[in-house]
Structure formats: C-alpha cells, structure tokens
Design an enzyme around this catalytic site. Structure first.
Site, PDB file in Angstrom:
ATOM      1  N   HIS A 135     -10.589  -6.054  -2.382  1.00 54.39           N
ATOM      2  CA  HIS A 135      -9.236  -6.309  -1.904  1.00 54.39           C
ATOM      3  C   HIS A 135      -8.965  -6.480  -0.461  1.00 54.39           C
ATOM      4  CE1 HIS A 135      -9.805  -2.018  -1.863  1.00 54.39           C
ATOM      5  NE2 HIS A 135      -9.011  -1.726  -0.550  1.00 54.39           N
ATOM      6  N   ASP A 142       0.976  -1.188  -0.146  1.00 48.55           N
ATOM      7  CA  ASP A 142      -0.220   0.140  -0.109  1.00 48.55           C
ATOM      8  C   ASP A 142       1.123   1.284  -0.130  1.00 48.55           C
ATOM      9  OD1 ASP A 142      -3.273   0.649   1.227  1.00 48.55           O
ATOM     10  OD2 ASP A 142      -1.767   2.241   1.109  1.00 48.55           O
ATOM     11  N   ILE A 143       0.463   2.157  -0.741  1.00 47.93           N
ATOM     12  CA  ILE A 143       1.387   3.309  -1.110  1.00 47.93           C
ATOM     13  C   ILE A 143       1.264   4.329   0.192  1.00 47.93           C
ATOM     14  CG2 ILE A 143      -0.408   4.919  -2.205  1.00 47.93           C
ATOM     15  CD1 ILE A 143       3.154   4.170  -3.388  1.00 47.93           C
ATOM     16  N   HIS A 170      -6.675  -5.680   2.971  1.00 46.79           N
ATOM     17  CA  HIS A 170      -5.585  -5.144   3.553  1.00 46.79           C
ATOM     18  C   HIS A 170      -5.007  -6.062   4.376  1.00 46.79           C
ATOM     19  CE1 HIS A 170      -6.488  -1.091   2.600  1.00 46.79           C
ATOM     20  NE2 HIS A 170      -7.668  -1.397   2.560  1.00 46.79           N
TER      21      HIS A 170
HETATM   22  P1  AMP Z   1      -9.680   1.203   0.412  1.00 47.41           P
HETATM   23  O1  AMP Z   1     -10.413   1.020  -0.971  1.00 47.41           O
HETATM   24  O2  AMP Z   1     -10.544   2.179   1.504  1.00 47.41           O
HETATM   25  O3  AMP Z   1      -9.755  -0.080   0.882  1.00 47.41           O
HETATM   26  O4  AMP Z   1      -8.201   1.818   0.453  1.00 47.41           O
HETATM   27  C1  AMP Z   1      -7.622   1.645  -0.937  1.00 47.41           C
HETATM   28  C2  AMP Z   1      -6.291   1.545  -0.365  1.00 47.41           C
HETATM   29  O5  AMP Z   1      -5.382   1.631  -1.615  1.00 47.41           O
HETATM   30  C3  AMP Z   1      -5.672   2.663   0.615  1.00 47.41           C
HETATM   31  O6  AMP Z   1      -5.153   2.250   1.549  1.00 47.41           O
HETATM   32  C4  AMP Z   1      -4.556   3.386  -0.379  1.00 47.41           C
HETATM   33  O7  AMP Z   1      -3.488   3.799   0.204  1.00 47.41           O
HETATM   34  C5  AMP Z   1      -4.270   2.349  -1.246  1.00 47.41           C
HETATM   35  N1  AMP Z   1      -3.670   2.671  -2.738  1.00 47.41           N
HETATM   36  C6  AMP Z   1      -4.403   3.548  -3.676  1.00 47.41           C
HETATM   37  N2  AMP Z   1      -3.781   3.665  -4.719  1.00 47.41           N
HETATM   38  C7  AMP Z   1      -2.799   3.033  -4.539  1.00 47.41           C
HETATM   39  C8  AMP Z   1      -1.543   2.748  -5.444  1.00 47.41           C
HETATM   40  N3  AMP Z   1      -1.451   3.252  -6.601  1.00 47.41           N
HETATM   41  N4  AMP Z   1      -0.641   1.816  -5.058  1.00 47.41           N
HETATM   42  C9  AMP Z   1      -0.686   1.222  -3.971  1.00 47.41           C
HETATM   43  N5  AMP Z   1      -1.811   1.573  -2.884  1.00 47.41           N
HETATM   44  C10 AMP Z   1      -2.821   2.180  -3.176  1.00 47.41           C
END
Ligand code: AMP
Length: 130
Positions: free
Chosen positions: A93, A29-30, A95
């Site tokens: 997804h 996660d970024i 986490h």
């Molecule tokens: P959620 O959809 O609320 O479960 O959160 C989406 C997650 O994706 C967040 O923790 C973001 O930091 C992560 N995220 C969004 N874009 C990217 C990316 N390009 N690369 C890695 N992680 C990402």
C-alpha cells in the site's frame, strides 16, 4: 490468512472508503498522521510494494494519483505527500498524507485525533471530489 486490508476490501471489516475500481481500493487510515491520511491498496494481496508485478504497481500509482488530486481538493494543506512503509500490514500500500511540514509525514510523532462522524464526513467529501 487474509490481511486486514483484504478483509476491508471484501467488506468483512468496515472502512471509511474513498474509492475503488476493479483492482484498487482507497480508504482513510484509522490512525491518521493528519486529517485525510489515506491508504491506497491493490486488491491483489502481495506483501511488499516493490514485489508487485509492474502492471499492478503502475496501476496503483495511477489510481493513487487520482485519489491524491481528490484529497488535495478536499483538505486544506500545502500538498499531498506519499510514502511507503509496510511494517505493520503485510499487504502492499501507499500512504497519501496531506502535509504542511515535514513532521506531518513522520509516523513516530503525534497523530490526528478524529471521531467516527468526522471520518464519515471526510471520506464522503473526498469521494465527491474523486
Ligand atoms: P504500515 O504497514 O506500517 O505502512 O502501516 C499500516 C497503516 O495501516 C497504519 O498507518 C495503520 O494506522 C493503518 N491501518 C491498520 N489497520 C487499519 C484499518 N483497519 N483501517 C484503516 N487503517 C488501518
């Protein structure tokens, strides 16, 4: 339009990849809660986790299990926490988050700050344990 995760899976935008197979993709996660915070995604683009077909859903959890074990071998922590949110990216997804305390899994508290080189080194270390 493709989700940001589909773009990552296709290689159209970069990611700190940890592992992939025919159906699933794992990457850092970024904006991590803690160092090692990883996302595990099905390549099939479906918005909500609980709308996945059962084969993909159980396959995702099996793949996440392997990723979590590699993560736990790599990152010093009490355990790997797993959570589902999906409010930001409409592509199912889970986490996986190395945790020591309940607040580590809280998305509204302070994030871990990591530079590019640290992401690269950490992804490589987790990959080696996968
Ligand atoms: P959620 O959809 O609320 O479960 O959160 C989406 C997650 O994706 C967040 O923790 C973001 O930091 C992560 N995220 C969004 N874009 C990217 C990316 N390009 N690369 C890695 N992680 C990402």
């Amino acid at each position: 339009m493709s989700s940001v995760f589909t773009k990552i899976i296709k290689g159209d935008i970069p990611s700190y990849k940890i592992a992939e197979d025919e159906n699933f993709y794992a990457f850092l996660d970024i904006n991590p809660n803690t160092k090692g915070h990883t996302l595990v995604v099905p390549k099939k683009e479906v918005d909500k986790l609980f709308e996945l077909d059962m084969v993909t859903y159980t396959g995702l959890l099996q793949f996440a299990n392997k990723v979590a074990k590699a993560l736990e071998k790599t990152v010093a922590c009490n355990r790997i926490g797993m959570t589902v949110v999906g409010l930001e990216v409409p592509h199912a997804h889970v986490h996986l988050i190395p945790i020591n305390r309940a607040s580590d899994i809280n998305f509204t508290t302070k994030k871990a700050i990591m530079q590019h080189e640290e992401f690269v080194a950490l992804a490589a270390a987790i990959q080696r344990n996968f």
